[in-house]
Design a protein around this motif. Structure first.
Motif, PDB file in Angstrom:
ATOM      1  N   VAL A  64     -31.494  49.107  19.714  1.00 32.61           N
ATOM      2  CA  VAL A  64     -32.932  48.649  19.721  1.00 32.61           C
ATOM      3  C   VAL A  64     -33.618  49.468  20.561  1.00 32.61           C
ATOM      4  O   VAL A  64     -33.574  50.015  21.658  1.00 32.61           O
ATOM      5  N   ASP A  99     -35.464  44.565  16.757  1.00 39.11           N
ATOM      6  CA  ASP A  99     -35.706  45.965  16.655  1.00 39.11           C
ATOM      7  C   ASP A  99     -36.121  46.724  17.872  1.00 39.11           C
ATOM      8  O   ASP A  99     -35.885  47.800  18.017  1.00 39.11           O
ATOM      9  N   HIS A 100     -36.863  46.010  18.669  1.00 35.86           N
ATOM     10  CA  HIS A 100     -37.342  46.345  19.780  1.00 35.86           C
ATOM     11  C   HIS A 100     -37.542  45.621  20.889  1.00 35.86           C
ATOM     12  O   HIS A 100     -37.736  44.393  20.602  1.00 35.86           O
TER      13      HIS A 100
END
Length: 259
Positions: A222, A126-127
């Protein structure tokens, strides 16, 4: 009789020149270049802008570099670019025989967008940090398991063409001038990057947040919280031989986009 023939010839030449000038003035403007600028400004808006400005134009999205080359060669009236002109021209001058001079162009700031990094929707990430993005693009991180995506394999870096403004932006602001990984997949423009990433579970790429949902497909954005991904967008015209209607259209669009 000869006098009348000469007069008739002169009149015909004069009228033909008037028609040529009128035709040149009446023709549609041609706007070529960055797909990011094209999507941000013209997506589903072209007809509205034509009707309200009274100026007819065609838009051909490709890349910033191709837009500048078309403008320099007289094949376009306005170029769209998504990186600063100086660095873009410097890049182009290393890639071809024709040498461009930035002083031959006028830059018109028009809008801003953001660069976003994308993965396949099945990728659990997600990151990422800016450093991790840099290491992926340069090949230092080559496998998804190194980033705790255990079910995935070798990372496939997908980019737009090196003449693209976003490519140049990422080179400058993310990889710090280091070259991209050698075995990257190069597409002609950013929307094609989104298509490939949405189809390949191991892919990683970058596009603009102005990319329409229809072009993003299923690609997942992202988050990169420690990166200011603001990208400036520009129109470019020639110092000489720019149609008056091009300047009128740019002024109109600036006014509309400023609201």
């Amino acid at each position: 009789m000869m006098f009348y023939q000469i007069c008739r010839f002169i009149i015909c030449v004069f009228v033909s020149q008037i028609l040529i000038v009128a035709s040149a003035q009446a023709r549609d403007l041609l706007i070529v270049g960055s797909s990011t600028v094209s999507n941000h400004i013209f997506w589903h808006k072209k007809e509205e802008y034509q009707n309200n400005s009274g100026i007819m134009f065609d838009v051909i999205p490709s890349s910033s570099g191709r837009g500048i080359m078309a403008l320099a060669q007289g094949r376009a009236d306005i170029a769209m670019i998504s990186s600063d002109l100086g660095s873009l021209v410097a890049k182009l001058n290393t890639m071809g025989e024709e040498q461009l001079n930035p002083d031959d162009f006028i830059v018109h700031p028009i809008a801003q967008s953001k660069v976003v990094f994308i993965v396949h929707p099945d990728n659990p990430l997600d990151h990422l940090s800016r450093a991790q993005v840099r290491d992926i693009l340069t090949g230092k991180i080559a496998q998804w398991p190194d980033l705790r995506s255990q079910a995935l394999g070798d990372i496939r870096v997908v980019t737009e063409h090196p003449t693209g403004g976003m490519y140049r932006w990422v080179e400058t602001h993310v990889t710090d001038g280091s070259p991209f990984v050698a075995h990257k997949t190069v597409m002609q423009n950013a929307p094609q990057v989104a298509l490939v990433v949405s189809q390949d579970k191991n892919a990683f790429g970058f596009v603009s947040n102005a990319t329409p949902d229809e072009q993003m497909r299923r690609a997942k954005i992202v988050d990169v919280p420690d990166l200011d991904a603001t990208q400036h967008l520009y129109f470019v015209t020639r110092v000489e031989n720019t149609p008056e209607s091009a300047d009128v259209l740019i002024s109109y669009l600036k006014e509309i986009l400023a609201k």
